[in-house]
Motif scaffolding. Structure first.
Motif, PDB file in Angstrom:
ATOM      1  N   TYR A 237      46.017   2.142  86.943  1.00  0.00           N
ATOM      2  CA  TYR A 237      44.613   2.202  86.524  1.00  0.00           C
ATOM      3  C   TYR A 237      43.826   3.205  87.362  1.00  0.00           C
ATOM      4  O   TYR A 237      42.846   3.755  86.909  1.00  0.00           O
ATOM      5  CB  TYR A 237      43.950   0.821  86.631  1.00  0.00           C
TER       6      TYR A 237
ATOM      7  N   LYS B 120      40.901   5.884  86.294  1.00  0.00           N
ATOM      8  CA  LYS B 120      39.570   5.915  86.925  1.00  0.00           C
ATOM      9  C   LYS B 120      39.254   7.284  87.529  1.00  0.00           C
ATOM     10  O   LYS B 120      38.115   7.726  87.526  1.00  0.00           O
ATOM     11  CB  LYS B 120      39.461   4.847  88.017  1.00  0.00           C
TER      12      LYS B 120
ATOM     13  N   ASP C  43      48.932  -3.393  81.531  1.00  0.00           N
ATOM     14  CA  ASP C  43      48.986  -4.791  81.117  1.00  0.00           C
ATOM     15  C   ASP C  43      48.131  -5.171  79.925  1.00  0.00           C
ATOM     16  O   ASP C  43      48.601  -5.829  79.021  1.00  0.00           O
ATOM     17  CB  ASP C  43      48.637  -5.703  82.301  1.00  0.00           C
ATOM     18  N   SER C  44      46.866  -4.768  79.944  1.00  0.00           N
ATOM     19  CA  SER C  44      46.017  -5.255  78.860  1.00  0.00           C
ATOM     20  C   SER C  44      44.947  -4.256  78.418  1.00  0.00           C
ATOM     21  O   SER C  44      44.552  -3.372  79.170  1.00  0.00           O
ATOM     22  CB  SER C  44      45.325  -6.556  79.285  1.00  0.00           C
TER      23      SER C  44
ATOM     24  N   LYS D 132      41.907  -5.027  77.830  1.00  0.00           N
ATOM     25  CA  LYS D 132      40.685  -5.313  78.585  1.00  0.00           C
ATOM     26  C   LYS D 132      40.653  -4.511  79.892  1.00  0.00           C
ATOM     27  O   LYS D 132      39.656  -3.887  80.225  1.00  0.00           O
ATOM     28  CB  LYS D 132      40.588  -6.813  78.872  1.00  0.00           C
ATOM     29  N   GLN D 133      41.782  -4.531  80.610  1.00  0.00           N
ATOM     30  CA  GLN D 133      41.853  -3.799  81.881  1.00  0.00           C
ATOM     31  C   GLN D 133      41.788  -2.292  81.670  1.00  0.00           C
ATOM     32  O   GLN D 133      41.166  -1.581  82.463  1.00  0.00           O
ATOM     33  CB  GLN D 133      43.133  -4.165  82.630  1.00  0.00           C
TER      34      GLN D 133
ATOM     35  N   LYS E 209      38.228  -1.358  80.939  1.00  0.00           N
ATOM     36  CA  LYS E 209      37.451  -1.430  82.183  1.00  0.00           C
ATOM     37  C   LYS E 209      37.703  -0.197  83.052  1.00  0.00           C
ATOM     38  O   LYS E 209      36.775   0.389  83.599  1.00  0.00           O
ATOM     39  CB  LYS E 209      37.830  -2.710  82.943  1.00  0.00           C
ATOM     40  N   ALA E 210      38.982   0.204  83.146  1.00  0.00           N
ATOM     41  CA  ALA E 210      39.341   1.387  83.937  1.00  0.00           C
ATOM     42  C   ALA E 210      38.704   2.651  83.357  1.00  0.00           C
ATOM     43  O   ALA E 210      38.377   3.585  84.077  1.00  0.00           O
ATOM     44  CB  ALA E 210      40.859   1.533  83.997  1.00  0.00           C
TER      45      ALA E 210
ATOM     46  N   GLY F 123      37.746  -3.471  75.121  1.00  0.00           N
ATOM     47  CA  GLY F 123      39.137  -3.145  75.382  1.00  0.00           C
ATOM     48  C   GLY F 123      39.525  -1.817  74.762  1.00  0.00           C
ATOM     49  O   GLY F 123      38.938  -1.385  73.782  1.00  0.00           O
TER      50      GLY F 123
END
Length: 83
Positions: free
Chosen positions: A3, A7, A60-61, A63-64, A67-68, A74
């Protein structure tokens, strides 16, 4: 984890359509795919990356990944783009 690359990327293309376009244009350096995303959505981009030699990194997801990418929702796919 991977991630951090998302970022730190100067330019991202978030979403299937944008990521596909960047891969087709040869501008995508690496494509991040969420493991929990619908394969019907991600398969086209994954196959395109394999054909063109673009690195695919699974995360993984959705959502993550979202966010990244700095978004509230998502994301199934995000591409790190080389200007």
């Amino acid at each position: 984890m991977s991630y951090e690359k998302v970022k730190q990327a100067a330019k991202l293309s978030i979403g299937t359509k944008q990521a596909t376009k960047m891969v087709e244009l040869g501008k995508a350096v690496e494509v991040f795919v969420a493991r929990d995303a619908d394969p019907r959505i991600t398969n086209k981009v994954v196959n395109l990356c394999k054909k063109t030699g673009v690195t695919i990194t699974y995360v993984d997801s959705m959502k993550q990944l979202g966010k990244a990418c700095g978004i509230e929702v998502g994301a199934a796919i995000a591409a790190v783009v080389n200007e």
